[in-house]
Design a protein around this motif. Sequence first.
Motif, mmCIF file in Angstrom:
data_model
loop_
_atom_site.group_PDB
_atom_site.id
_atom_site.type_symbol
_atom_site.label_atom_id
_atom_site.label_comp_id
_atom_site.label_asym_id
_atom_site.label_seq_id
_atom_site.Cartn_x
_atom_site.Cartn_y
_atom_site.Cartn_z
ATOM 1 N N UNK A 187 55.557 76.878 36.255
ATOM 2 C CA UNK A 187 54.948 76.281 37.452
ATOM 3 C C UNK A 187 55.611 76.813 38.717
ATOM 4 N N UNK A 188 54.924 76.631 39.851
ATOM 5 C CA UNK A 188 55.455 77.106 41.128
ATOM 6 C C UNK A 188 56.790 76.469 41.485
ATOM 7 N N UNK A 189 57.004 75.230 41.022
ATOM 8 C CA UNK A 189 58.263 74.547 41.364
ATOM 9 C C UNK A 189 59.386 74.879 40.377
ATOM 10 N N UNK A 190 59.098 75.833 39.458
ATOM 11 C CA UNK A 190 60.150 76.258 38.532
ATOM 12 C C UNK A 190 60.095 75.577 37.173
ATOM 13 N N UNK A 191 59.334 74.489 37.069
ATOM 14 C CA UNK A 191 59.241 73.810 35.765
ATOM 15 C C UNK A 191 58.593 74.742 34.741
ATOM 16 N N UNK A 192 59.117 74.717 33.514
ATOM 17 C CA UNK A 192 58.539 75.506 32.417
ATOM 18 C C UNK A 192 58.083 74.537 31.335
ATOM 19 N N UNK A 193 56.824 74.655 30.934
ATOM 20 C CA UNK A 193 56.255 73.734 29.950
ATOM 21 C C UNK A 193 55.860 74.539 28.715
ATOM 22 N N UNK A 194 56.392 74.159 27.565
ATOM 23 C CA UNK A 194 56.013 74.872 26.336
ATOM 24 C C UNK A 194 54.815 74.179 25.713
ATOM 25 N N UNK A 195 53.924 74.985 25.128
ATOM 26 C CA UNK A 195 52.753 74.393 24.474
ATOM 27 C C UNK A 195 52.241 75.309 23.373
ATOM 28 N N UNK A 196 51.364 74.768 22.551
ATOM 29 C CA UNK A 196 50.711 75.568 21.511
ATOM 30 C C UNK A 196 49.477 76.267 22.065
ATOM 31 N N UNK A 197 48.812 75.583 23.008
ATOM 32 C CA UNK A 197 47.555 76.104 23.547
ATOM 33 C C UNK A 197 47.481 75.791 25.037
ATOM 34 N N UNK A 198 46.824 76.681 25.776
ATOM 35 C CA UNK A 198 46.531 76.392 27.184
ATOM 36 C C UNK A 198 45.045 76.671 27.410
ATOM 37 N N UNK A 199 44.367 75.743 28.084
ATOM 38 C CA UNK A 199 42.956 75.949 28.460
ATOM 39 C C UNK A 199 42.930 76.219 29.962
ATOM 40 N N UNK A 200 42.539 77.435 30.310
ATOM 41 C CA UNK A 200 42.532 77.861 31.720
ATOM 42 C C UNK A 200 41.144 77.588 32.292
ATOM 43 N N UNK A 201 41.071 76.701 33.308
ATOM 44 C CA UNK A 201 39.750 76.360 33.879
ATOM 45 C C UNK A 201 39.667 76.729 35.357
#
Length: 500
Positions: free
Chosen positions: A258-272
């Motif tokens: 993210x822009x604020x530096x947060x990193x989020x791990x996931x199995x899937x991302x849906x880009x809309x």
Amino acid sequence: MGVNAKVVIIGCGISGIAAAHRLANAGFHHVRILEATARSGGRIKTGRLGDNIVEIGANWIHGPSEENPVFCLARQYRLLDPEALTPENQAMDVGGHPPWVPNIFSSSGRKLNTEDIYPALEMFAELMYESAEFESQGGEPWACVGDFIRSEAKRRAAEEWKDIDATTRSLRLCVISNMLKVECCVNGSPSMDEVGLGAYGLYKTLPGLDCTFPGGYEGLIKNLMSELPSGLVTYNQAVRCVHWNNTEKKENPVTIECNDGERIVSDHVIVTVPLGYLKKHHSALFRPLLPLHKLHSIQRLGFGTNNKIFVEFDSPWWDADCEIIHLVWEDEDVMVDHMPDVQRSWIKKLFGFTVLKPTERYGHVLCGWIAGHESEYMETLSEQEVTHTITQLIHRFTGNPTITPRRVLRSQWFHDPWTCGSYSYPGKGCSAQDLDNMMEPLPMKGSQSQPLQVLFAGEATHPCYYSTVHGALLTGWREADRLISHYSSISPSEPPKSKL
């Protein structure tokens, strides 16, 4: 397995909300939406002009009938007027062009007789119908819709109107010029020269007479949001980069930075995200970069700007039954739909106004429509400049120098950093394959990596309802269903199907 999968959705527009809805209802517990702005809805945005509710973004339910999920939801949430629900309304098939009662004014200050110019409207409608046929027939005589319309209109005018006087013939060609500007707004394109002729017919309409939301389109968003688990959306959380295909990590192969530096791990991302945003930022947004065929499709598909200028008056200067006002410039018989000098003549791109009905609800409010680069330039002007130019325009076309707008409000979709325009259209050289490429998940089929890491939704990924709210909604459901069926095929117990 599915219920424990981590799914991140980028964007809280209707497609992101629809995907979250479907996944939550199917028992996925780890779903999160990241929204760059402070609000839900994306290009569905309701505003106010004085006491009136107006739509800054999406305006109509296009084709409100049983096949349209937006209509079905709006009916379920009781958001529509009774007449929109009648069987007659749902059965009307207008082919995307509602039969509105027009008033037509010319740049010499005359109100034109509809009978005089009806042949031009009829010819234009025929040409638009024919433009849509090339997609199924194959073999396009021109690269773009604009060239086809102009060449055919010129040829047919010479044959069919040879016995009428030159002034009337010229005026009719000016009407075709006006109708090309209407189509720029409908298609969200800078000019019909940008719209591919071969792919024009990919767009499909649904039956039903277009209708609006009396309480605003955002009512649909509010109802859908109220049914999502609380805390599912993080607002003001822009995404800098999607790191996918991390072969070292078998679990959570996607990391969203993210822009604020947060990193989020996931199995899937849906880009809309909107296609306009994707066009501008794809190279920074994905690591590794998107595959070449997907990039080429992003480039070939068009994404333009269609803005509204709402104008309120103390009293109407149009007929009581009028639903649309066309402004015909009498120096445009060469059938132009874009201005060579945008700064000096941007206002000539405004084709006219739709009348906000019913009058009891809105008072005397018109909605002006303007697409393309002229529309983008309009956004940079002050509200005073826009008001002044609109006032001069109305004085000129009505021949009445006393008409004064009470207030004006305009949309500015091009300069919105998260949309960069309004909606998509098939550009020159575009084909059905490009829309297939847009919705293809990553990694690609046949890859050894974990499948369905990056999924794509949003209006520009629908094969035939692109540019619409129902198209966007259906793509959100489509990508959620893709994940649901993925997990039901690899896990012993099938998750419950969504109730939507």
